[in-house]
Motif scaffolding. Structure first.
Motif, short mmCIF file in Angstrom:
data_model
loop_
_atom_site.label_atom_id
_atom_site.label_comp_id
_atom_site.label_asym_id
_atom_site.label_seq_id
_atom_site.Cartn_x
_atom_site.Cartn_y
_atom_site.Cartn_z
N UNK A 99 32.89 42.69 40.25
CA UNK A 99 32.35 41.33 40.32
C UNK A 99 33.22 40.31 39.58
N UNK A 100 33.64 40.62 38.38
CA UNK A 100 34.43 39.68 37.58
C UNK A 100 35.91 39.92 37.80
N UNK A 101 36.44 39.33 38.86
CA UNK A 101 37.84 39.54 39.22
C UNK A 101 38.78 38.76 38.32
N UNK A 102 39.95 39.33 38.04
CA UNK A 102 40.91 38.61 37.20
C UNK A 102 41.56 37.42 37.91
N UNK A 103 41.55 37.43 39.26
CA UNK A 103 42.22 36.37 40.01
C UNK A 103 41.30 35.88 41.13
N UNK A 160 53.06 29.69 44.03
CA UNK A 160 52.98 28.33 44.56
C UNK A 160 53.15 28.28 46.07
N UNK A 161 53.87 29.25 46.63
CA UNK A 161 54.04 29.27 48.08
C UNK A 161 52.76 29.66 48.81
N UNK A 162 52.04 30.64 48.27
CA UNK A 162 50.86 31.17 48.95
C UNK A 162 49.53 30.75 48.34
N UNK A 163 49.50 30.48 47.04
CA UNK A 163 48.26 30.21 46.33
C UNK A 163 48.49 29.10 45.31
N UNK A 164 48.18 29.40 44.06
CA UNK A 164 48.46 28.52 42.93
C UNK A 164 48.47 29.37 41.67
N UNK A 165 49.02 28.86 40.60
CA UNK A 165 49.07 29.59 39.34
C UNK A 165 47.70 29.47 38.67
N UNK A 166 47.08 30.62 38.47
CA UNK A 166 45.74 30.68 37.87
C UNK A 166 45.84 30.87 36.35
N UNK A 167 44.72 30.64 35.64
CA UNK A 167 44.74 30.81 34.18
C UNK A 167 45.24 32.19 33.73
N UNK A 168 44.84 33.25 34.41
CA UNK A 168 45.30 34.60 34.04
C UNK A 168 46.81 34.72 34.24
#
Length: 155
Positions: free
Chosen positions: A138-142, A25-33
Motif C-alpha cells: 500500500x505505501x509505495x516508495x514512488x 524527467x523524460x518519462x515521469x518527474x523526480x519524486x521526493x524519494x
C-alpha cells in the motif's frame, strides 16, 4: 563491444544523479524519494549497506544501477539508467547480468524492484532475467510505480 562494470567512487556521484534525472524527467518527474537517494547517493545508499555500479563504454560512463539495502539479505534494485545516446547497445542487459551475478555471489535472499508499465523495454529485461511480478504494497516508495517485481536468488 566492451562494457566495463565498475563500483561507485565519489567522483561519479554527479553522473549517477544526472543519468537518473534524465530518464525520470523524460518519462515521469523526480519524486521526493528520488531526491533523497540522488542528492547524496553515498550517504543514502552506500553508507546504509547498499551498492552503486556504473557501466563504462568507450571511456564514457553511460549507465548505472544501485542496490538499496532493505533488510538482512534483501535489496532493492533501483536507479537503473542508461544514457539515451547509448540505448540499444545491450548496456541495460549487461547491467542486469552483473546485478544478478553479484546478488548470487553475495548469497542474498532476493532482489525487489519497482517499475512502471509505461516502461515496456525495462520490464522485458527484468522478465528476461527471472524477475516475477508480485503484489504491490500500500505505501509505495514512488508514485510512478504500478508494478513490483522480485527475483528469488538461488545459489
Amino acid at each position: 563491444m566492451a562494457i566495463d562494470i565498475i563500483p561507485f567512487e565519489p567522483r561519479y556521484a554527479s553522473t549517477f544523479k544526472d543519468l537518473n534525472v534524465a530518464w525520470l524527467n523524460e518519462y515521469f518527474y523526480v519524486e521526493p524519494k528520488d531526491e533523497i537517494l540522488l542528492k547524496n547517493c553515498e550517504e543514502a545508499i552506500i553508507d546504509t549497506g547498499g551498492y552503486i555500479f556504473f557501466a563504462r563504454y568507450e571511456d564514457a560512463t553511460v549507465g548505472c544501477f544501485s542496490f538499496i539495502k532493505l533488510d538482512g539479505s534483501c535489496y532493492e534494485l533501483g536507479k537503473m539508467a542508461v544514457d539515451k545516446e547509448y540505448q540499444g547497445l545491450r548496456i541495460g542487459q549487461e547491467l542486469m547480468e552483473f546485478a544478478v551475478s553479484f546478488a548470487k555471489e553475495k548469497s542474498w535472499e532476493k532482489l525487489v524492484l519497482y517499475s512502471s508499465t509505461k516502461l515496456p523495454t525495462a520490464l522485458h529485461i527484468y522478465r528476461k532475467y527471472g524477475f516475477k511480478v508480485v503484489e504491490l504494497e500500500k505505501d509505495l516508495p514512488y508514485a510512478r510505480s504500478d508494478i513490483k517485481m522480485e527475483l528469488l536468488i538461488h545459489n
